[in-house]
Design a protein around this motif. Structure first.
Motif, PDB file in Angstrom:
ATOM      1  N   UNK A 225      -2.809 -14.341   8.503  1.00 33.92           N
ATOM      2  CA  UNK A 225      -2.570 -13.732   6.935  1.00 33.92           C
ATOM      3  C   UNK A 225      -1.392 -13.665   6.812  1.00 33.92           C
ATOM      4  N   UNK A 226      -0.721 -14.003   5.609  1.00 36.59           N
ATOM      5  CA  UNK A 226       0.634 -13.864   5.214  1.00 36.59           C
ATOM      6  C   UNK A 226       0.828 -13.080   3.910  1.00 36.59           C
ATOM      7  N   UNK A 227       1.501 -12.091   3.942  1.00 32.10           N
ATOM      8  CA  UNK A 227       1.647 -11.104   2.797  1.00 32.10           C
ATOM      9  C   UNK A 227       3.006 -10.964   2.411  1.00 32.10           C
ATOM     10  N   UNK A 228       3.292 -11.050   1.263  1.00 36.21           N
ATOM     11  CA  UNK A 228       4.623 -10.835   0.624  1.00 36.21           C
ATOM     12  C   UNK A 228       4.658  -9.516  -0.223  1.00 36.21           C
ATOM     13  N   UNK A 229       5.392  -8.522   0.322  1.00 36.45           N
ATOM     14  CA  UNK A 229       5.436  -7.023  -0.240  1.00 36.45           C
ATOM     15  C   UNK A 229       6.160  -7.175  -1.356  1.00 36.45           C
ATOM     16  N   UNK A 230       5.835  -6.512  -2.841  1.00 36.47           N
ATOM     17  CA  UNK A 230       6.700  -6.383  -4.003  1.00 36.47           C
ATOM     18  C   UNK A 230       6.460  -5.372  -4.521  1.00 36.47           C
ATOM     19  N   UNK A 231       6.686  -4.778  -5.928  1.00 33.64           N
ATOM     20  CA  UNK A 231       6.233  -3.755  -6.627  1.00 33.64           C
ATOM     21  C   UNK A 231       4.786  -3.757  -6.927  1.00 33.64           C
ATOM     22  N   UNK A 232       4.257  -4.843  -7.221  1.00 32.49           N
ATOM     23  CA  UNK A 232       3.165  -4.920  -7.862  1.00 32.49           C
ATOM     24  C   UNK A 232       1.894  -4.876  -6.895  1.00 32.49           C
ATOM     25  N   UNK A 233       2.312  -4.764  -5.633  1.00 32.15           N
ATOM     26  CA  UNK A 233       1.271  -4.767  -4.576  1.00 32.15           C
ATOM     27  C   UNK A 233       1.190  -3.958  -3.493  1.00 32.15           C
ATOM     28  N   UNK A 234       2.620  -3.240  -3.494  1.00 33.75           N
ATOM     29  CA  UNK A 234       3.069  -2.145  -2.431  1.00 33.75           C
ATOM     30  C   UNK A 234       1.893  -1.196  -2.173  1.00 33.75           C
ATOM     31  N   UNK A 235       1.456  -0.705  -3.424  1.00 36.62           N
ATOM     32  CA  UNK A 235       0.544   0.507  -3.332  1.00 36.62           C
ATOM     33  C   UNK A 235      -0.918   0.160  -2.436  1.00 36.62           C
ATOM     34  N   UNK A 236      -1.062  -1.137  -2.319  1.00 35.04           N
ATOM     35  CA  UNK A 236      -2.276  -1.645  -1.738  1.00 35.04           C
ATOM     36  C   UNK A 236      -2.098  -2.112  -0.031  1.00 35.04           C
ATOM     37  N   UNK A 237      -1.088  -1.783   0.150  1.00 32.81           N
ATOM     38  CA  UNK A 237      -0.569  -2.523   1.801  1.00 32.81           C
ATOM     39  C   UNK A 237      -1.590  -1.925   2.770  1.00 32.81           C
ATOM     40  N   UNK A 238      -1.940  -0.521   2.400  1.00 30.26           N
ATOM     41  CA  UNK A 238      -2.665  -0.005   3.514  1.00 30.26           C
ATOM     42  C   UNK A 238      -4.178  -0.352   3.787  1.00 30.26           C
ATOM     43  N   UNK A 239      -4.775  -0.641   2.453  1.00 28.42           N
ATOM     44  CA  UNK A 239      -6.379  -0.851   2.286  1.00 28.42           C
ATOM     45  C   UNK A 239      -6.273  -2.400   2.795  1.00 28.42           C
ATOM     46  N   UNK A 240      -5.076  -3.133   2.554  1.00 19.00           N
ATOM     47  CA  UNK A 240      -5.290  -4.762   3.201  1.00 19.00           C
ATOM     48  C   UNK A 240      -5.193  -4.604   4.927  1.00 19.00           C
ATOM     49  N   UNK A 241      -4.229  -3.550   5.132  1.00 16.39           N
ATOM     50  CA  UNK A 241      -4.329  -3.611   6.799  1.00 16.39           C
ATOM     51  C   UNK A 241      -5.679  -3.287   7.091  1.00 16.39           C
ATOM     52  N   UNK A 263      12.268  -0.604  -3.616  1.00 16.06           N
ATOM     53  CA  UNK A 263      13.594  -0.250  -3.464  1.00 16.06           C
ATOM     54  C   UNK A 263      13.853  -0.016  -1.965  1.00 16.06           C
ATOM     55  N   UNK A 264      15.264   0.090  -1.827  1.00 14.82           N
ATOM     56  CA  UNK A 264      15.841   0.105  -0.389  1.00 14.82           C
ATOM     57  C   UNK A 264      15.036   1.246   0.488  1.00 14.82           C
ATOM     58  N   UNK A 265      14.614   2.359   0.035  1.00 16.46           N
ATOM     59  CA  UNK A 265      14.175   3.185   0.736  1.00 16.46           C
ATOM     60  C   UNK A 265      12.373   2.965   1.174  1.00 16.46           C
ATOM     61  N   UNK A 266      11.777   2.279   0.102  1.00 13.30           N
ATOM     62  CA  UNK A 266      10.587   1.520   0.404  1.00 13.30           C
ATOM     63  C   UNK A 266      10.647   0.514   1.315  1.00 13.30           C
ATOM     64  N   UNK A 267      11.818  -0.127   1.272  1.00  9.61           N
ATOM     65  CA  UNK A 267      11.763  -1.329   2.356  1.00  9.61           C
ATOM     66  C   UNK A 267      11.935  -0.917   3.723  1.00  9.61           C
TER      67      UNK A 267
END
Length: 282
Positions: A225-241, A263-267
């Motif tokens: 599974x290949x995921x690219x994280x950006x502003x519009x999907x960051x909030x869903x990364x834990x559910x995807x995991x 953001x850098x902090x989020x990265x």
């Protein structure tokens, strides 16, 4: 070692005949003239190898940034596989065009004709050497018979093939028969969220179709599974995991277009929490 063996054994031909030294290189290096085997022997590659010997170059900042963070970079993966003593194309990434059924904002018109309807094509390939590895880019390779015809034309006995797909196309028997002639085949299925979120950020995708395709491919081949994280999907990364569970998973942080970059902090937070998922080579 400051060198990168990708400059000696790999090239990346994208739609429109744009040649890049690798997927992380920021700018187009040259224009493809049709002769695959001569790309690495071009003046552009000679000049780039000489520049690289003098120190870090700006076009490769994504690898340097990963290495500085303690994440294994694409450069390091290449150096694990190949030397810098000879020049011989062994690893080819190819995108024949931008024909795709999806409209994903991070891709834009370069990677999907769904944005403006314009198809960007690469001319036919000639003088293709025997390859060890090959990666099919896009658009979407599985909706385009040009990739299949090319695969059927090359020596597959010792070929390690990777296909990057959006999961919306179940493989035909013709595709399957050609894959079975390869030494090894794996799939990177692009999924950027769970259920509705994936359908939202990857416009045109259908979650149930993708799950069915993944299940079908997993019966015989390795699926990542290949995921690219950006502003519009960051909030869903834990559910995807939670959905990914024990599947192989690769995460990348989007760097372009800049308005979608987190953001850098989020990265830094994502890098710490999901460290092991950044470490899967294509």
């Amino acid at each position: 070692m400051n060198l990168c063996s990708a400059l000696y054994h790999h090239t990346n031909i994208r739609n429109g005949g744009r040649v890049y030294p690798c997927c992380r290189f920021k700018t187009q290096l040259m224009q493809f003239d049709g002769d695959v085997d001569q790309i690495l022997h071009s003046k552009e590659y000679d000049d780039l190898r000489e520049r690289f010997k003098k120190g870090r170059i700006s076009e490769c900042s994504k690898c340097w940034d990963q290495e500085d963070k303690g994440i294994k970079s694409t450069r390091q993966y290449f150096n694990d596989q190949y030397d810098c003593d000879t020049i011989k194309l062994k690893n080819l990434w190819i995108g024949f065009d931008n024909i795709c059924n999806l409209r994903c904002e991070p891709c834009g018109a370069d990677w999907s004709n769904q944005f403006d309807g314009n198809v960007i094509s690469t001319k036919s390939l000639s003088n293709v050497p025997k390859l060890e590895k090959m990666v099919f880019l896009g658009g979407e390779p599985l909706m385009n018979k040009r990739y299949l015809r090319f695969l059927e034309s090359v020596d597959k006995k010792d070929l390690d093939l990777t296909i990057i797909t959006n999961g919306m196309f179940k493989p035909t028997d013709q595709w399957k028969n050609s894959w079975r002639e390869c030494k090894h085949v794996k799939f990177f299925v692009s999924i950027d969220g769970y259920k509705e979120l994936n359908e939202e950020v990857r416009q045109g995708s259908k979650w149930n179709v993708i799950v069915d395709t993944v299940t079908e491919l997993e019966k015989e081949w390795h699926v990542i599974i290949n995921t690219v994280i950006h502003k519009k999907n960051l909030h869903g990364i834990y559910t995807l995991r939670d959905w990914v569970k024990n599947r192989s998973w690769q995460i990348n942080l989007l760097t372009y277009p800049k308005h979608l970059r987190i953001s850098l902090d989020e990265e830094q937070k994502i890098t710490r929490e999901f460290y092991k998922y950044f470490d899967y080579p294509i």
